[in-house]
Design a protein around this motif. Structure first.
Motif, PDB file in Angstrom:
ATOM      1  N   SER A 157      -4.212   7.212  -4.166  1.00  0.00           N
ATOM      2  CA  SER A 157      -3.945   6.822  -2.780  1.00  0.00           C
ATOM      3  C   SER A 157      -2.513   6.349  -2.599  1.00  0.00           C
ATOM      4  O   SER A 157      -1.905   6.552  -1.542  1.00  0.00           O
ATOM      5  N   ILE A 158      -1.951   5.721  -3.627  1.00  0.00           N
ATOM      6  CA  ILE A 158      -0.560   5.266  -3.574  1.00  0.00           C
ATOM      7  C   ILE A 158       0.388   6.448  -3.748  1.00  0.00           C
ATOM      8  O   ILE A 158       1.385   6.585  -3.025  1.00  0.00           O
ATOM      9  N   ALA A 209       0.488   8.306  -0.479  1.00  0.00           N
ATOM     10  CA  ALA A 209       0.650   7.512   0.747  1.00  0.00           C
ATOM     11  C   ALA A 209       1.800   8.051   1.600  1.00  0.00           C
ATOM     12  O   ALA A 209       2.882   8.332   1.100  1.00  0.00           O
ATOM     13  N   ARG A 215      -5.485   0.358   0.407  1.00  0.00           N
ATOM     14  CA  ARG A 215      -4.611   0.967  -0.603  1.00  0.00           C
ATOM     15  C   ARG A 215      -3.935  -0.105  -1.445  1.00  0.00           C
ATOM     16  O   ARG A 215      -3.826   0.021  -2.671  1.00  0.00           O
ATOM     17  N   GLU A 219      -6.497  -1.549  -3.848  1.00  0.00           N
ATOM     18  CA  GLU A 219      -6.876  -0.574  -4.878  1.00  0.00           C
ATOM     19  C   GLU A 219      -5.817  -0.563  -5.978  1.00  0.00           C
ATOM     20  O   GLU A 219      -6.133  -0.548  -7.175  1.00  0.00           O
ATOM     21  N   HIS A 220      -4.560  -0.580  -5.565  1.00  0.00           N
ATOM     22  CA  HIS A 220      -3.473  -0.604  -6.541  1.00  0.00           C
ATOM     23  C   HIS A 220      -3.444  -1.926  -7.301  1.00  0.00           C
ATOM     24  O   HIS A 220      -3.282  -1.944  -8.531  1.00  0.00           O
ATOM     25  N   GLY A 261       0.818  -1.210   0.000  1.00  0.00           N
ATOM     26  CA  GLY A 261       0.000   0.000   0.000  1.00  0.00           C
ATOM     27  C   GLY A 261       0.849   1.255   0.000  1.00  0.00           C
ATOM     28  O   GLY A 261       0.333   2.368   0.087  1.00  0.00           O
ATOM     29  N   ASP A 270      -6.562   0.800   6.337  1.00  0.00           N
ATOM     30  CA  ASP A 270      -6.251   1.719   5.233  1.00  0.00           C
ATOM     31  C   ASP A 270      -5.082   1.198   4.393  1.00  0.00           C
ATOM     32  O   ASP A 270      -5.056   1.395   3.172  1.00  0.00           O
TER      33      ASP A 270
END
Length: 262
Positions: A184-185, A188, A66, A69-70, A32, A62
């Motif tokens: 988000s990445i 991060a 993440r 999602e990636h 993440g 979280d």
């Protein structure tokens, strides 16, 4: 920074190395964070078989979100990418109970268990790498690997190849934008994810990556007397961690036996 040239260079380097090693591709952990996000994308661009492992150990929601999602974004873009979630929490809990150390007697116990998490992940990566004919790909950057040694020996430091170990953290962020990773990445906050209570890299180290990079680029050409204020504070942090990490940065010492003794 010539991001396109760097991206193509790393992708070609990875592909050529795997071909010469006669393996199918690469396996790596996705946490993440931006480092694993960039490396997994570069690996995917080789067209080789890529296996991404998400390996939670008492992980924060979280971080898991993440990571996935990636992963899902990458799977949509590259048909050669596969992914698995391997829940290592039960294995870690068994080890925790088996060791049964009183941290009042051993102040380093919490750090030892933090490193144990990383080493469990290394074992997992090598298991899935071996059964699938894949090399374990590292995600360490230049500051972590060769500046302050901010990684676990035989944990996330136990890899077959290190494609971004010559890039500073800020350069890795630049690649994340050029590669169009999910927001988000790209945004991060760096954290190693090895503690029950959230601890960012900056909180653990006492300095930001840009601050550390400035010192690392000058290290060896400037001395402590050349710094003042915040730069002096960061120099002392960097110098102390760099000296303590030499057993990680340098090859394992071998005791040479004189030939005439044999």
């Amino acid at each position: 920074m010539q991001t396109d040239k760097i991206i193509n260079h790393i992708v070609d380097w990875l592909k050529n190395y795997a071909t010469k090693a006669n393996v199918n591709g690469f396996v790596l952990g996705v946490s993440g964070g931006v480092d694993s996000g960039v490396v997994s994308t570069l690996c995917a661009m080789t067209g080789l078989e890529i296996l991404l492992l998400e390996m939670p150990i008492r992980q924060k929601e979280d971080q898991v979100n993440r990571a996935w999602e990636h992963i899902e974004d990458l799977k949509k873009k590259f048909s050669n990418v596969k992914a698995m979630s391997i829940n290592l929490t039960p294995a870690f809990e068994n080890l925790h109970a088996t060791f049964d150390v009183n941290d009042a007697d051993f102040p380093a116990e919490k750090l030892a268990f933090a490193n144990t998490r990383s080493r469990l992940r290394m074992l997992t990566l090598y298991y899935y790498g071996q059964i699938n004919g894949l090399l374990v790909c590292g995600t360490g950057n230049k500051v972590e690997d060769f500046g302050i040694g901010f990684y676990t020996k035989y944990g996330d430091g136990g890899v077959d190849v290190s494609p971004i170990a010559d890039l500073y953290k800020t350069e890795v962020y630049a690649l994340s934008k050029a590669l169009n990773l999910v927001e988000s990445i790209q945004n991060a906050i760096p954290t190693d994810g090895l503690w029950d209570v959230e601890r960012t890299d900056e909180q653990q180290i006492g300095a930001t990556y840009p601050e550390l990079e400035k010192i690392q680029k000058e290290y060896g050409t400037k001395a402590e007397a050349d710094y003042e204020g915040r730069d002096l504070e960061v120099y002392k942090i960097f110098s102390k961690m760099n000296k303590a990490a030499q057993h990680k940065i340098n090859p394992i010492p071998v005791c040479d036996i004189p030939e005439d003794w044999r």
